[in-house]
Design an enzyme around this catalytic site. Structure first.
Site, short mmCIF file in Angstrom:
data_model
loop_
_atom_site.label_atom_id
_atom_site.label_comp_id
_atom_site.label_asym_id
_atom_site.label_seq_id
_atom_site.Cartn_x
_atom_site.Cartn_y
_atom_site.Cartn_z
N ASP A 246 0.82 -1.21 0.00
CA ASP A 246 0.00 0.00 0.00
C ASP A 246 0.85 1.26 0.00
O ASP A 246 2.03 1.25 0.37
CB ASP A 246 -0.94 0.01 1.21
N GLU B 209 0.02 -1.12 5.77
CA GLU B 209 1.03 -0.61 6.69
C GLU B 209 0.81 0.85 7.03
O GLU B 209 1.02 1.28 8.17
CB GLU B 209 2.43 -0.81 6.09
#
Length: 490
Positions: free
Chosen positions: A119, A186
């Site tokens: 991400d 994350e």
């Protein structure tokens, strides 16, 4: 007269000690090991694949509703690395995170784990006109690959996969098994990604030799004041995190007849007291950093760091005066939110404020709460963690271990830079590694990025990009780590 002579003698002795310590405070000589893999990398091919990867808008959010970009990215990885997907086992965790396993030839050796995340943070709409190239364009221009995730940290995902694909094509078989773990969230805490992967591995009773995640980088160009050398920062620990909500109630009423202090005024005083009463400094973790970078300094700075036995109070004061260095020596206090009434002429019947704390190793969420209650000294103010959430700081990994040495030598084998200083340090932000603390005692945080102040600002900012040359070195670094572990195991 005798007392004066003694004073002069003691002063001269002190000056001699300070001088000798400073003269002996030297940068350690580095013997650069030869690279374990000098095979060529097709720079056009790897740059093109990273360019494509940056075009997938895998934007992190607490509850991913648009899974399509992640699933499309998964398909792209499968097509881009056919040998890897033929050789390694792949598990998809929580629909969007990826866990690869490469079986080693010696099952008695504990596996190692290399981490990155899929991400990226979004690009603010208000800043889009300030990007030279659109944030998800993946444009390659003048030796740079542009796009969100170029530094943080799709480059790590792609480079580790490139390294494994390349090693497989050369017929390499590791002795020590290898995991590659890529979470999908994350940037919003990793609860659905890294935490789920770590839980899965714990359930299988997997014990890891070492873990390598993002964290530190190779920095220079003024990021560390007074040090001209490039410095590779390997994180050996990371701070904890908690946001505390302060709440107090009052009668409220019309603003034309206020009490001496409104509910918001009471909260405001508490906030000022917290800002004026910082947590005690703790230089223990940073001493290894000072020991390594201090000899590269000049003048008074070198004298100070060469004589910490005497100058530690001065060092503490100097470090406390910079927000960057202050964060490395104490639990930090950041007032971020406050709320009173809904109208300017209404006294609030309840006032709240939120304060964020990044917690030093050695302290805990509970010790921070206790400290805050003690500093505020007002029983009418309730202190609670936001959402009941908080995580304690990590343990501190050994910077004298063979695993740290493996990472250190891998950096030197890629850079071939005798002036480069490799040193442990404390990561002040949070990484996915926080979820893996029960899987290994050796957790290190380093991403092979070369950062100056401008590049550091681009990480979550505008015009994020990486040079093709630097990206190739990221691939080489992962190759060296994998091959270095194999050479050590031999």
């Amino acid at each position: 007269m005798a007392i004066l002579k003694w004073a002069v003698s003691l002063l001269l002795l002190l000056l001699v000690v300070l001088l000798l310590n400073t003269l002996n405070f030297k940068v350690q000589e580095v013997r650069i090991p030869a690279a374990l893999d000098n095979s060529a990398i097709n720079k056009n091919a790897v740059a093109h694949r990273l360019s494509k990867a940056l075009q997938f808008q895998t934007i992190s959010s607490a509850d991913v509703e648009n899974k399509a970009p992640f699933l499309a990215f998964h398909a792209f990885l499968k097509n881009s690395f056919p040998q890897l997907h033929k050789t390694l086992q792949l598990e998809v965790v929580n629909d969007l995170s990826l866990l690869y396993f490469w079986q080693g030839s010696d099952p008695t050796l504990k596996p190692m784990l290399l981490m990155s995340h899929l991400d990226v943070v979004p690009a603010d709409n208000e800043t889009l006109d300030r990007w030279k190239h659109a944030p998800f364009s993946g444009i390659i221009e003048n030796g740079n690959i542009w796009g969100r995730g170029a530094i943080d940290i799709k480059s790590g995902v792609m480079a580790s996969l490139e390294a494994v694909e390349d090693l497989i094509s050369q017929g390499f078989q590791p002795k020590r098994s290898l995991y590659l773990a890529f979470g999908h969230d994350e940037e919003v805490g990793g609860k659905q990604g890294a935490k789920a992967i770590a839980t899965l591995l714990r359930q299988r009773k997997v014990a890891l030799e070492f873990i390598l995640d993002e964290g530190g980088s190779i920095v220079g160009g003024g990021i560390i004041p007074g040090v001209e050398n490039q410095v590779a920062l390997i994180g050996i620990a990371e701070k904890g995190y908690v946001s505390l909500k302060l709440t107090t109630k009052a009668a409220g009423g019309h603003s034309s007849m206020p009490d001496k202090h409104s509910a918001l005024g009471i909260i405001a005083k508490a906030l000022v007291d917290l800002e004026n009463t910082p947590f005690p400094a703790n230089l223990d973790i940073s001493k290894a950093l000072f020991k390594n970078i201090g000899p590269a300094m000049t003048g008074l700075n070198k004298v100070i760091f060469a004589n910490m036995w005497l100058t530690e109070p001065i060092v503490e004061r100097v470090l406390s005066n910079s927000k960057t260095t202050n964060a490395t020596i104490r639990t930090t206090t950041a007032v971020t939110m406050a709320k009173g009434s809904s109208k300017d002429n209404i006294l609030p019947s309840e006032a709240t404020a939120t304060v964020n704390f990044r917690i030093m190793p050695g302290e805990t969420v509970q010790s921070v709460i206790d400290y805050v209650i003690d500093v505020i000294g007002n029983k009418n103010i309730q202190v609670s963690s936001v959402g009941g959430f908080g995580n304690n700081p990590s343990s501190v990994s050994d910077s004298e271990s063979l695993n740290f040495e493996l990472i250190k030598n891998s950096i030197y084998r890629v850079t071939q830079d005798t002036r480069l200083i490799v040193t442990p340090y404390l990561v002040v932000g949070a990484t996915d590694a926080q979820h893996y603390t029960k899987l290994s005692n050796n957790i290190y945080r380093f991403a092979f990025n070369r950062l100056n102040p401008e590049a550091l600002d681009r990480m979550h900012g505008i015009n994020e990009r990486i040079t093709v040359k630097d990206y190739i070195d990221v691939i080489r670094f992962f190759r060296e780590v994998i091959l270095g572990a194999n050479a050590h195991d031999s």
